[in-house]
Design a protein around this motif. Structure first.
Motif, PDB file in Angstrom:
ATOM      1  N   VAL A 187     -48.773   2.687   3.528  1.00  0.00           N
ATOM      2  CA  VAL A 187     -49.684   3.634   4.141  1.00  0.00           C
ATOM      3  C   VAL A 187     -48.946   4.928   4.483  1.00  0.00           C
ATOM      4  O   VAL A 187     -49.452   6.012   4.250  1.00  0.00           O
ATOM      5  CB  VAL A 187     -50.342   3.017   5.393  1.00  0.00           C
ATOM      6  CG1 VAL A 187     -51.148   4.034   6.131  1.00  0.00           C
ATOM      7  CG2 VAL A 187     -51.193   1.837   5.022  1.00  0.00           C
ATOM      8  N   ARG A 188     -47.740   4.810   5.018  1.00  0.00           N
ATOM      9  CA  ARG A 188     -46.977   6.014   5.372  1.00  0.00           C
ATOM     10  C   ARG A 188     -46.664   6.862   4.147  1.00  0.00           C
ATOM     11  O   ARG A 188     -46.730   8.085   4.200  1.00  0.00           O
ATOM     12  CB  ARG A 188     -45.691   5.619   6.081  1.00  0.00           C
ATOM     13  CG  ARG A 188     -45.942   5.132   7.479  1.00  0.00           C
ATOM     14  CD  ARG A 188     -44.626   4.928   8.228  1.00  0.00           C
ATOM     15  NE  ARG A 188     -44.922   4.526   9.584  1.00  0.00           N
ATOM     16  CZ  ARG A 188     -44.546   3.391  10.119  1.00  0.00           C
ATOM     17  NH1 ARG A 188     -43.813   2.553   9.434  1.00  0.00           N
ATOM     18  NH2 ARG A 188     -44.867   3.095  11.358  1.00  0.00           N
ATOM     19  N   ALA A 189     -46.334   6.201   3.045  1.00  0.00           N
ATOM     20  CA  ALA A 189     -46.032   6.940   1.817  1.00  0.00           C
ATOM     21  C   ALA A 189     -47.278   7.674   1.326  1.00  0.00           C
ATOM     22  O   ALA A 189     -47.198   8.818   0.871  1.00  0.00           O
ATOM     23  CB  ALA A 189     -45.510   5.996   0.742  1.00  0.00           C
ATOM     24  N   LEU A 190     -48.437   7.015   1.428  1.00  0.00           N
ATOM     25  CA  LEU A 190     -49.686   7.670   1.024  1.00  0.00           C
ATOM     26  C   LEU A 190     -49.976   8.878   1.910  1.00  0.00           C
ATOM     27  O   LEU A 190     -50.378   9.944   1.427  1.00  0.00           O
ATOM     28  CB  LEU A 190     -50.859   6.689   1.101  1.00  0.00           C
ATOM     29  CG  LEU A 190     -50.927   5.607   0.028  1.00  0.00           C
ATOM     30  CD1 LEU A 190     -52.082   4.654   0.314  1.00  0.00           C
ATOM     31  CD2 LEU A 190     -51.066   6.216  -1.341  1.00  0.00           C
ATOM     32  N   GLY A 197     -53.267   4.921  -3.938  1.00  0.00           N
ATOM     33  CA  GLY A 197     -52.404   3.759  -3.809  1.00  0.00           C
ATOM     34  C   GLY A 197     -53.156   2.531  -3.350  1.00  0.00           C
ATOM     35  O   GLY A 197     -54.337   2.573  -3.004  1.00  0.00           O
ATOM     36  N   GLU A 198     -52.434   1.419  -3.332  1.00  0.00           N
ATOM     37  CA  GLU A 198     -52.998   0.136  -2.933  1.00  0.00           C
ATOM     38  C   GLU A 198     -52.456  -0.221  -1.564  1.00  0.00           C
ATOM     39  O   GLU A 198     -51.263  -0.132  -1.315  1.00  0.00           O
ATOM     40  CB  GLU A 198     -52.627  -0.937  -3.956  1.00  0.00           C
ATOM     41  CG  GLU A 198     -53.199  -0.618  -5.331  1.00  0.00           C
ATOM     42  CD  GLU A 198     -52.700  -1.548  -6.419  1.00  0.00           C
ATOM     43  OE1 GLU A 198     -51.784  -2.360  -6.170  1.00  0.00           O
ATOM     44  OE2 GLU A 198     -53.233  -1.451  -7.536  1.00  0.00           O
ATOM     45  N   VAL A 199     -53.373  -0.624  -0.688  1.00  0.00           N
ATOM     46  CA  VAL A 199     -53.002  -0.918   0.687  1.00  0.00           C
ATOM     47  C   VAL A 199     -53.624  -2.251   1.079  1.00  0.00           C
ATOM     48  O   VAL A 199     -54.772  -2.531   0.746  1.00  0.00           O
ATOM     49  CB  VAL A 199     -53.506   0.188   1.647  1.00  0.00           C
ATOM     50  CG1 VAL A 199     -53.169  -0.147   3.081  1.00  0.00           C
ATOM     51  CG2 VAL A 199     -52.943   1.539   1.242  1.00  0.00           C
ATOM     52  N   GLN A 200     -52.841  -3.049   1.770  1.00  0.00           N
ATOM     53  CA  GLN A 200     -53.390  -4.287   2.306  1.00  0.00           C
ATOM     54  C   GLN A 200     -53.846  -4.014   3.734  1.00  0.00           C
ATOM     55  O   GLN A 200     -53.092  -3.469   4.543  1.00  0.00           O
ATOM     56  CB  GLN A 200     -52.337  -5.400   2.297  1.00  0.00           C
ATOM     57  CG  GLN A 200     -52.914  -6.757   2.615  1.00  0.00           C
ATOM     58  CD  GLN A 200     -51.863  -7.850   2.552  1.00  0.00           C
ATOM     59  OE1 GLN A 200     -50.753  -7.672   3.022  1.00  0.00           O
ATOM     60  NE2 GLN A 200     -52.233  -8.981   1.965  1.00  0.00           N
ATOM     61  N   VAL A 201     -55.088  -4.376   4.025  1.00  0.00           N
ATOM     62  CA  VAL A 201     -55.646  -4.137   5.350  1.00  0.00           C
ATOM     63  C   VAL A 201     -55.975  -5.474   6.000  1.00  0.00           C
ATOM     64  O   VAL A 201     -56.256  -6.459   5.320  1.00  0.00           O
ATOM     65  CB  VAL A 201     -56.910  -3.246   5.293  1.00  0.00           C
ATOM     66  CG1 VAL A 201     -56.577  -1.858   4.784  1.00  0.00           C
ATOM     67  CG2 VAL A 201     -57.987  -3.878   4.428  1.00  0.00           C
ATOM     68  N   ARG A 202     -55.913  -5.468   7.319  1.00  0.00           N
ATOM     69  CA  ARG A 202     -56.271  -6.667   8.066  1.00  0.00           C
ATOM     70  C   ARG A 202     -57.623  -6.434   8.710  1.00  0.00           C
ATOM     71  O   ARG A 202     -57.822  -5.454   9.424  1.00  0.00           O
ATOM     72  CB  ARG A 202     -55.228  -6.964   9.140  1.00  0.00           C
ATOM     73  CG  ARG A 202     -55.532  -8.265   9.871  1.00  0.00           C
ATOM     74  CD  ARG A 202     -54.549  -8.555  10.953  1.00  0.00           C
ATOM     75  NE  ARG A 202     -53.212  -8.584  10.374  1.00  0.00           N
ATOM     76  CZ  ARG A 202     -52.157  -9.065  10.980  1.00  0.00           C
ATOM     77  NH1 ARG A 202     -52.259  -9.541  12.198  1.00  0.00           N
ATOM     78  NH2 ARG A 202     -50.981  -9.050  10.421  1.00  0.00           N
TER      79      ARG A 202
END
Length: 167
Positions: free
Chosen positions: A1-4, A16-21
């Motif tokens: 997320v920080r890189a995005l 980008g691809e991010v895993q969310v909770r």
């Protein structure tokens, strides 16, 4: 997320691809794509954003990785078993052929000394021993063929004598 976010700040776009909770604790993968639009007259910025659920794709990718690891482990095990088979066949050649040759040699000597029923018994020993030796040679030849050490050669064979000996 920080890189995005960093990419967003620098270039005005990010993907980008991010895993969310989720609030219930489940985790999901989402492919995000965002681009900064024109600034509005009030100074606010329009953001074009799309998000696509990719959890199933990620699960399938993980399954493919697991399957590839399992296949590589299976291949390694098969190669190890093939090496063990080759070692066994090589050892069998020595450990079985040598005593069998000794048995046949003594049986040949006995056949010269005996007559009658005893000579027939020894003849059975000799024929069976040669049959076993031929079988062993066939197994070893097959192993050499599998290993690529021998190229098969075609030749004309007279079947009548072979069939007579079999009969």
């Amino acid at each position: 997320v920080r890189a995005l976010a960093a990419h967003w700040r620098q270039f005005g776009e990010a993907e980008g691809e991010v895993q969310v909770r989720l609030p219930n604790g489940d985790r999901r993968w989402v492919h995000h794509k965002a681009r900064r639009g024109e600034a509005a007259p009030d100074g606010s910025v329009v953001v074009y954003h799309s998000g696509r659920a990719i959890t199933i794709r990620k699960r399938h990718e993980a399954e493919l990785v697991d399957a590839r690891i399992a296949a590589e482990a299976g291949r390694a095990a098969a190669e190890r078993m093939n090496r063990l088979k080759s070692a066994f066949l090589s050892n069998m050649s020595h450990e079985v052929r040598t005593p069998l040759t000794g048995i046949l040699g003594y049986a040949d000597l006995l056949s010269e000394e005996l007559d009658g029923v005893h000579a027939e018994f020894v003849d059975h020993i000799v024929r069976s021993g040669h049959r076993l030796l031929d079988t062993l040679s066939g197994v070893l030849d097959l192993a050499r063929l599998e290993a690529g050490e021998v190229e098969p050669a075609s030749k004309i064979v007279a079947l009548s004598p072979m069939l007579q000996s079999v009969l």
